[in-house]
Design a protein around this motif. Structure first.
Motif, mmCIF file in Angstrom:
data_model
loop_
_atom_site.group_PDB
_atom_site.id
_atom_site.type_symbol
_atom_site.label_atom_id
_atom_site.label_comp_id
_atom_site.label_asym_id
_atom_site.label_seq_id
_atom_site.Cartn_x
_atom_site.Cartn_y
_atom_site.Cartn_z
ATOM 1 N N VAL A 59 0.993 -1.099 0.024
ATOM 2 C CA VAL A 59 -0.130 0.021 0.012
ATOM 3 C C VAL A 59 0.903 1.178 -0.141
ATOM 4 N N VAL A 60 0.635 2.139 -1.033
ATOM 5 C CA VAL A 60 1.314 3.464 -1.150
ATOM 6 C C VAL A 60 0.512 4.562 -1.283
ATOM 7 N N ASN A 61 0.786 5.563 -0.348
ATOM 8 C CA ASN A 61 -0.036 6.692 -0.617
ATOM 9 C C ASN A 61 -1.736 6.336 -0.522
ATOM 10 N N GLY A 62 -1.853 5.352 0.357
ATOM 11 C CA GLY A 62 -3.381 5.033 0.729
ATOM 12 C C GLY A 62 -3.815 4.189 -0.359
ATOM 13 N N ARG A 63 -3.109 3.511 -1.195
ATOM 14 C CA ARG A 63 -3.711 2.779 -2.401
ATOM 15 C C ARG A 63 -3.045 1.286 -2.515
ATOM 16 N N VAL A 64 -3.634 0.413 -2.700
ATOM 17 C CA VAL A 64 -2.968 -1.058 -2.833
ATOM 18 C C VAL A 64 -2.296 -0.857 -4.296
ATOM 19 N N VAL A 65 -0.912 -1.405 -4.411
ATOM 20 C CA VAL A 65 -0.263 -1.232 -5.643
ATOM 21 C C VAL A 65 -0.699 -2.534 -6.445
ATOM 22 N N ALA A 66 -1.122 -2.233 -7.627
ATOM 23 C CA ALA A 66 -1.483 -3.673 -8.475
ATOM 24 C C ALA A 66 -0.563 -3.697 -9.622
ATOM 25 N N GLY A 67 0.230 -2.596 -9.864
ATOM 26 C CA GLY A 67 1.343 -2.643 -10.924
ATOM 27 C C GLY A 67 0.613 -2.549 -12.466
ATOM 28 N N ALA A 68 1.394 -2.303 -13.379
ATOM 29 C CA ALA A 68 0.941 -1.949 -14.829
ATOM 30 C C ALA A 68 0.209 -3.183 -15.246
ATOM 31 N N HIS A 69 0.632 -4.290 -14.841
ATOM 32 C CA HIS A 69 0.123 -5.569 -15.202
ATOM 33 C C HIS A 69 -0.739 -6.449 -14.439
ATOM 34 N N GLY A 70 -0.729 -5.897 -13.344
ATOM 35 C CA GLY A 70 -1.564 -6.566 -12.233
ATOM 36 C C GLY A 70 -0.699 -7.398 -11.328
ATOM 37 N N VAL A 71 0.595 -7.286 -11.489
ATOM 38 C CA VAL A 71 1.305 -7.999 -10.760
ATOM 39 C C VAL A 71 2.513 -6.999 -10.073
ATOM 40 N N ALA A 72 2.411 -6.898 -8.798
ATOM 41 C CA ALA A 72 3.430 -6.219 -8.121
ATOM 42 C C ALA A 72 3.724 -6.838 -6.734
ATOM 43 N N GLY A 73 4.804 -6.461 -6.223
ATOM 44 C CA GLY A 73 5.078 -6.793 -4.628
ATOM 45 C C GLY A 73 5.476 -8.333 -4.645
ATOM 46 N N GLU A 74 5.851 -8.963 -5.788
ATOM 47 C CA GLU A 74 6.332 -10.569 -5.821
ATOM 48 C C GLU A 74 7.580 -10.692 -5.218
ATOM 49 N N ILE A 75 7.662 -10.530 -3.784
ATOM 50 C CA ILE A 75 8.944 -10.657 -3.329
ATOM 51 C C ILE A 75 9.336 -12.103 -3.205
ATOM 52 N N GLY A 76 8.577 -12.970 -3.431
ATOM 53 C CA GLY A 76 8.778 -14.322 -3.505
ATOM 54 C C GLY A 76 9.926 -14.651 -4.519
ATOM 55 N N HIS A 77 9.828 -13.928 -5.508
ATOM 56 C CA HIS A 77 10.729 -14.218 -6.751
ATOM 57 C C HIS A 77 11.631 -13.255 -6.943
ATOM 58 N N ILE A 78 12.026 -12.564 -5.717
ATOM 59 C CA ILE A 78 13.359 -11.930 -5.811
ATOM 60 C C ILE A 78 14.471 -13.024 -5.665
ATOM 61 N N PRO A 79 15.529 -12.927 -6.394
ATOM 62 C CA PRO A 79 16.822 -13.820 -6.235
ATOM 63 C C PRO A 79 17.695 -13.680 -5.283
ATOM 64 N N VAL A 80 17.578 -14.532 -4.204
ATOM 65 C CA VAL A 80 18.677 -14.039 -3.044
ATOM 66 C C VAL A 80 19.732 -15.450 -2.797
ATOM 67 N N GLY A 81 19.264 -16.199 -3.813
ATOM 68 C CA GLY A 81 20.253 -17.538 -3.478
ATOM 69 C C GLY A 81 21.220 -17.885 -4.422
ATOM 70 N N GLY A 82 21.373 -17.052 -5.451
ATOM 71 C CA GLY A 82 22.268 -17.408 -6.341
ATOM 72 C C GLY A 82 21.915 -17.982 -7.447
ATOM 73 N N GLU A 83 22.480 -19.048 -8.125
ATOM 74 C CA GLU A 83 21.981 -19.842 -9.259
ATOM 75 C C GLU A 83 21.116 -21.309 -8.531
ATOM 76 N N GLU A 84 21.068 -21.315 -7.408
ATOM 77 C CA GLU A 84 20.200 -22.407 -6.754
ATOM 78 C C GLU A 84 19.592 -21.873 -5.712
ATOM 79 N N PRO A 85 18.342 -22.662 -5.379
ATOM 80 C CA PRO A 85 18.028 -23.715 -6.128
ATOM 81 C C PRO A 85 16.856 -23.118 -7.323
ATOM 82 N N GLU A 86 16.424 -24.105 -8.095
ATOM 83 C CA GLU A 86 15.539 -23.597 -9.220
ATOM 84 C C GLU A 86 14.166 -23.573 -8.613
ATOM 85 N N CYS A 87 13.577 -22.437 -9.252
ATOM 86 C CA CYS A 87 12.126 -22.125 -8.672
ATOM 87 C C CYS A 87 11.010 -22.590 -9.788
ATOM 88 N N HIS A 88 9.695 -22.797 -9.321
ATOM 89 C CA HIS A 88 8.907 -22.976 -10.086
ATOM 90 C C HIS A 88 8.481 -22.341 -11.258
#
Length: 394
Positions: A223-252
């Motif tokens: 939520v930024v400035n009182g509004r839920v952020v949807a993103g231009a394509h409806g996808v925002a905030g996907e921190i689950g797919h921030i790469p923090v583990g180098g090349e491993e492991p592979e994600c779905h």
């Protein structure tokens, strides 16, 4: 069909403030919003006439020692009822709520398959059962909110991709509306829970905050400035797919080293199984770790190799939260998730806090972290909260 109210931006502002922060007087509404007293009165009138708002007995004066007492405006919560349903890969969890998203009835319905046609049929049965629990629900319930994991196009009621359900390009709103006769809103489950927190939970009064969910996946609502952020394509905030583990492991998702591939339920269970097997004289110990509950039991038993798995998960989550905090600087971060995921929180809480503090830049490290366990009924409540928004947005 959901009753339509003729609303203006001012009317929406006034009603939302009373809904989320009321009872509140017209004078206080004018002070907080910058609207004139006349504008507040005009904005509130249709909601009072339609029975959504009521004037309470006067309790305070407009100014000390002068003026007539102010009559606070309050919601009439049972003017309209809403159904919210959280769809998982093995069950439907539904609730009936009032206008303030307070759950009044709940029900679970198991799913034998995630086939779309079968899920919609079970959904119709669940909704019918919930409506039958009280005669007033059928008369005053017109909206159904659905919460689904994955990539959801809310505007078109389309589930573009849900990895846990195996769905692609499913017109869920249209199918559910045809099956139930209700006005249907479909939203990503994390965004739906974020709306519930923004309007009725720990996000009330915060102009910017984040909700991080820990469980089968690692999600984030912003939520930024009182509004839920949807993103231009409806996808925002996907921190689950921030790469923090180098090349491993592979994600779905097709990427590598994603937070979700390290800290999601299935990867955690697999890593604990491998760690406990390697730590034992034979593979027997590792074979018993098949669920998040057995993984938690192994960790709580004190196995250092298993606890290291959870520490690594906490490190990954902490790094992702810090990256998100550095990007937009929320006032607070609410950490929640499904029940098994949050039972595990004590195993990686220290590492989350350590990694977050180390990686957050400057004042971003001062962001408050709040742990708030949420049951699946509360996720369903989030879907109902999104349905409540249809009073203004349809």
């Amino acid at each position: 069909m959901l009753p339509r109210l003729t609303t203006t931006p001012a009317a929406t502002t006034v009603f939302t403030m009373v809904l989320t922060q009321g009872p509140v007087s017209r004078v206080e509404i004018a002070k907080r919003t910058g609207l004139s007293s006349a504008a507040v009165t005009k904005a509130a009138r249709p909601f009072i006439e339609e029975g959504y708002l009521q004037e309470l007995e006067a309790t305070e004066r407009t100014a000390p020692g002068a003026g007539r007492p102010a009559s606070p405006l309050a919601i009439k919560p049972e003017r309209e009822f809403f159904i919210g349903v959280k769809i998982t890969n093995d069950e439907l969890i539904g609730v009936v709520t009032d206008l303030r998203a307070q759950p009044l009835a709940s029900s679970h319905r198991p799913l034998a398959t995630t086939d779309v046609e079968s899920v919609v049929a079970e959904l119709a049965e669940l909704v019918a059962g919930l409506l039958a629990t009280d005669p007033s629900y059928g008369a005053r319930c017109h909206a159904l909110g659905l919460a689904v994991s994955g990539d959801v196009d809310k505007a078109h009621g389309l589930v573009r991709y849900s990895p846990f359900l195996g769905w692609r390009q499913v017109p869920l709103a249209r199918l559910a509306a045809a099956a139930t006769g209700l006005t249907v809103t479909v939203e990503n489950d994390v965004k739906a829970l974020t709306v519930a927190e923004q309007w009725f939970g720990d996000g009330v009064g915060a102009s910017s905050f984040a909700l991080v969910t820990v469980g089968v996946g690692i999600g984030c609502g912003l939520v930024v400035n009182g509004r839920v952020v949807a993103g231009a394509h409806g996808v925002a905030g996907e921190i689950g797919h921030i790469p923090v583990g180098g090349e491993e492991p592979e994600c779905h998702c097709g990427g590598r080293g994603c937070v979700e591939a390290i800290a999601g339920t299935a990867p955690l269970v697999a890593a604990v199984r491998a760690a406990s097997a390697a730590d034992a004289d034979d593979a027997v110990a590792g074979q018993v770790v098949t669920t998040i509950e057995t993984a938690l039991a192994a960790a709580h038993a004190g196995d250092p190799a298993v606890r290291e798995v959870f520490a690594r998960a906490g490190h990954a989550i902490g790094l992702a939260m810090a990256a998100m905090a550095n990007l937009f600087g929320p006032e607070r971060i609410i950490v929640t998730g499904d029940v098994p995921g949050l039972v595990a929180y004590d195993l990686f809480e220290e590492q989350i806090n350590r990694s977050f503090t180390a990686q957050a830049f400057g004042a971003a490290a001062d962001c408050r972290l709040l742990l708030r366990p949420r049951t699946f009924e509360q996720w369903a409540r989030g879907a109902a909260a999104v349905a409540i928004q249809t009073l203004f947005t349809l």
